[in-house]
Design an enzyme around this catalytic site. Sequence first.
Site, PDB file in Angstrom:
ATOM      1  N   HIS A   1       1.121  -1.188   0.073  1.00  0.00           N
ATOM      2  CA  HIS A   1       0.619  -0.021   0.459  1.00  0.00           C
ATOM      3  C   HIS A   1       0.530   1.174   0.006  1.00  0.00           C
ATOM      4  CE1 HIS A   1      -3.723   2.100   0.634  1.00  0.00           C
ATOM      5  NE2 HIS A   1      -3.084   2.481   1.240  1.00  0.00           N
TER       6      HIS A   1
ATOM      7  N   TYR B   1      -7.368   9.922  -0.952  1.00  0.00           N
ATOM      8  CA  TYR B   1      -7.980  10.414   0.204  1.00  0.00           C
ATOM      9  C   TYR B   1      -6.569  11.103   0.737  1.00  0.00           C
ATOM     10  CZ  TYR B   1      -4.506   6.370   2.507  1.00  0.00           C
ATOM     11  OH  TYR B   1      -2.674   6.049   2.033  1.00  0.00           O
TER      12      TYR B   1
ATOM     13  N   ASP C   1     -30.479 -20.215  14.917  1.00  0.00           N
ATOM     14  CA  ASP C   1     -31.471 -20.223  14.438  1.00  0.00           C
ATOM     15  C   ASP C   1     -31.598 -21.312  13.595  1.00  0.00           C
ATOM     16  OD1 ASP C   1     -34.285 -19.023  14.871  1.00  0.00           O
ATOM     17  OD2 ASP C   1     -33.629 -19.133  12.783  1.00  0.00           O
TER      18      ASP C   1
END
Length: 811
Positions: free
Chosen positions: A230, A256, A537
Amino acid sequence: MTDHARAVIIGGGVGGTSIAYHLTELGWTDIVLVDRAELTSGSTFHSAGLVGQLRSSVTLTKMMMYGVELYRRLAVETGTDPSWHEVGSLRLASTKERLEELRRQVGWAKTFGLPLELISAAEAQERFPLMTTDGVLGAVYLPTDGWLDPSGLAQALAAGARKRGAKIQTHSRVVAITTAGGRVTGIEVERRGGERQTIASDVVVNAGGMFAPEIGRLAGVTVPIIPIAHEYLFTEAIPGAGPGLPTMRDPDNLCYFREEVGGLCMGGYERNPAPWSLDGVPADFNGKLLAPDWPRFEEIMAGAIRRVPAIADAGVSRMINGPEGFTPDNEFILGESEVRGFFVAAGFCAHGIAGAGGIGRQVASWIVDGEPELDLWKMDIRRFGAHYRSQAFTLARTTEVYQTYYDIHYPNEERQAGRPLRLSPTYETLAELGAAFGEKSGWERPNWFESNAADGDESLRPRGWAGMHWSAAIGAEALATRRAAGLFDETSFAKIEVVGPGAVAFLQRLCANDVDVPVGRIVYTQLLNRRGGIECDLTVTRVTGDRFLMITGTAVGQHDLSWLRRHLPGDGSVLINDLTSGRVCFALWGPHARDILAPVTRDDISDAAFPYLTAQAITVGSVPVYALRVTYVGELGWELYAHTEFGLALWETLWNAGRPHGMVAAGYRAIDALRLEKGYRVWSSDITPDETPFEAGLGFAVQLDRGDFVGRDALVAAKAAGPRKRLRCLVLDDPRSVCLGNEPVRIDGEVAGRVTSGGYGFAVDKSIAYAYLPPSVGVGSHGEVDVFGEWIGFEVAREPLWDPAGARIRA
C-alpha cells in the site's frame, strides 16, 4: 525470564498492544506481549493513521466510535501522546450514484447519533480550501473523525498495559506453539542472542499482522491473509495546508488526504494491486519498507491532482510503500480458532488504526468472558471454510477486495473472483434453465432464473439501489410458488449430524426449545449465549434415539458447527459430523406440492400420514430420500435430502413431475421475498447475539420450564424485566420504496431504531421492512423510514402478512 502467563499476545502493533491494554483493564495483569523485533515494526509504523467512524455494519461502526472515545483520553491516562487530531472528515461524491451513497450514509449515521452532515461542494471547499469543486455533486462531513500517529497509538496502549502489570518482551520471535488435546498450552520464542524461552499459557493471541498466517500454521490454524503493498506519500509544505484541515476521501478518484506538518499526506487504492511475498514474509523484514513503485502510483496521483491541483507542483518529501495484511472479504479476522485458547486478531485491511480500540476491547472481553460484547460474526475467524486453505483462492478474493476498495457496493452485489468453486450436482442443469448464479460460502446458488423474467412484471422494479441486481424473474418465481409450486436447490444449506449416547443431553443443554421429542419430529429452536442472545437459529430433527439432524443457513454453517463443538462434552459421548457436501437438498414448496410429489413416491404423504414438522425416509422415483415437512416460504411442502450421487436423478424426477402443475425452478431472491411475507427471521440481520428470542418475537420457540440450558437464567431475568425492544413488521406507504437494511426509523419525529431487513412482498403487494422498536410502539402505530434521504411513512402491521392462521403450511 517469564515462564508462565495467564495470556500471551504475539505482536506489538496497534492490535496486540490494544488487546494487552484492555485485558489489563479487565483485571488480567499476568500477561506477556512478545514481538519479533520492536513495537510497531510490522505494518503499524507505516500506516497513514486516518480514523473514520461510520462503517458498513453496526458492529464495526460501534467499534470505531469506541476507538475515538479511547483516543481522546489516552494521552492523559497513559502519559504517552498518540497525537490525536479531531479535525473532522470529508467524503466527496462526483457521480449521482455516489451522492445516493452519501445520502444513505447520512441516514445510517442518524441511528448512531453521529453528526454526519450532507453538504454542498462549495461547503466542502470551505473546509478544505485546497480542493477543486470540479465535478463534485456533494459531500458529507463528520466533525468527530480525525487522524493520529499510529506508532504513538501503539506506544500509548503499551504504556497503559505496562502500568497495570503487563510485561512486554521485544526481540522474541515465536518459533513454536504448543498444544495438547485440542487446546493451546504455550509458546516457544527465540531471543535476540539465539537462546530459547518457553512460556506456558492457556491463552495465546495471534496479533501478528502480515505474519499472522505463519504464526497460525505453528498451531495448525489457517489465517487467510494476503500482504498487499500500500502506497502513499508526503508532500513538502503547501500554502493552505494548516493543522485544522479535515481528512478527505475522494473515492471516485481513488484517493485520500490528510494534513502533515504543513503539507499533505496522500494515498489511495489502485486498480492494479501488488500482492507481496506470497511465499512468506522474510524473517528480517522488521521496520522496513518496500522500494517506491511510481508506475503503480500514477493512477492515484492522477486522481489526486484532479481533486487537489496544488499536489502537481508540490515537492514529494517521502513515498511510503509498505505491505499490509488484507483478508478475502475486507473484514478483520478475530476470535477463538478451532484450537481452544488460540485467538486471532489480524487482517486489519488498512483500517486497523481506526479499529484498534474496538478490536482490543472486543477480543479482551471474548477472552475474559467467553464471548465478545458485540455481534462479531462478520469478523469471526470461523466464517472461513476449508477452501480458504487454498492460497490461490484466498489471493483471488483478496485482490478483488483491494481493487474494488472504493467502489460503490450495491446490496445483493455478487463477487466474481475464485468462482465457480463449490457446485451442486444440478449446476449444469440449472445453468441450462437460465440460472443467474450468486455465491455464498463458495457455493454457486441460483439467485433467480432469467428464463422466468418474461412472466414477471418489470414495473415492480424498486426505485433506487433496491432496483440494482434485480430481475422481474424474482416476482414471477415468488408468485408461482404461492399459486402452484417452486423447486429450489438448497444443497448449500449446512447439514450437521449430532450423534451418540450423550446427544440428547447435549442438545437439551444448548437449545432453548425442547428437542427431546419422538423420533421423526422437527423442532425449530435457537441456541443462546449466556446473555440470552441468539447464537444459532435452526431446525433439529430427531432421526433416531441418539441421532439428530440440524439444518442451518449456508453462510452460518461454520459458525454453528464451531458453537456446537465448543460445547462438546469431553467424555466422547457425542460426535458431530458435517454432512453438508455429502447431501443434496431440494425444497418443493407450494399449494400443488403434494400433487407433484405423490405420483413419484409410493409412500403416503397425506397430511394424516405425514404431518407438518415431521420427517420420514421415503423413496422418490428411484432415489432414497429423507424428507422434512418444513417450510421457509410459508407454503405446503418438503425439504428433500439425498446423498449427493442421487442429486441429479432426484432433481429430474421432481422437475418432470412438477412441470405439468405449473411448477417453476426458483432462486434464493424469491425465498427472501416469500419469507418476509411470512415473517420468518434471518440470523445475522433480524436476529443476532444481541437480541433475545422474546425481543425477536420467537418466544414460542422457548421452553423455560424444562430445566436448565445455556442462556436460561438471562431469559428468565429478561422476561421478568420486560423487553428492551421488539422486532416489528413495517408496511411502507410507497410500495416502490424498498428498504435494504440499516435505514433509520423515526417515531414521533425521533429516531427510534433501524431497519434489520426489507424487501417487496409480491403476493401481498407491499414494501415490507423489519425493525427493532421500543416496546411501546405497537401494531397500528405509524412512523417514517429514511429511504435515501426521503422519509417514507409506514404502519406497524400485525404479522405474518401472509396466511396468518398457518393453514397453507398445514394443508
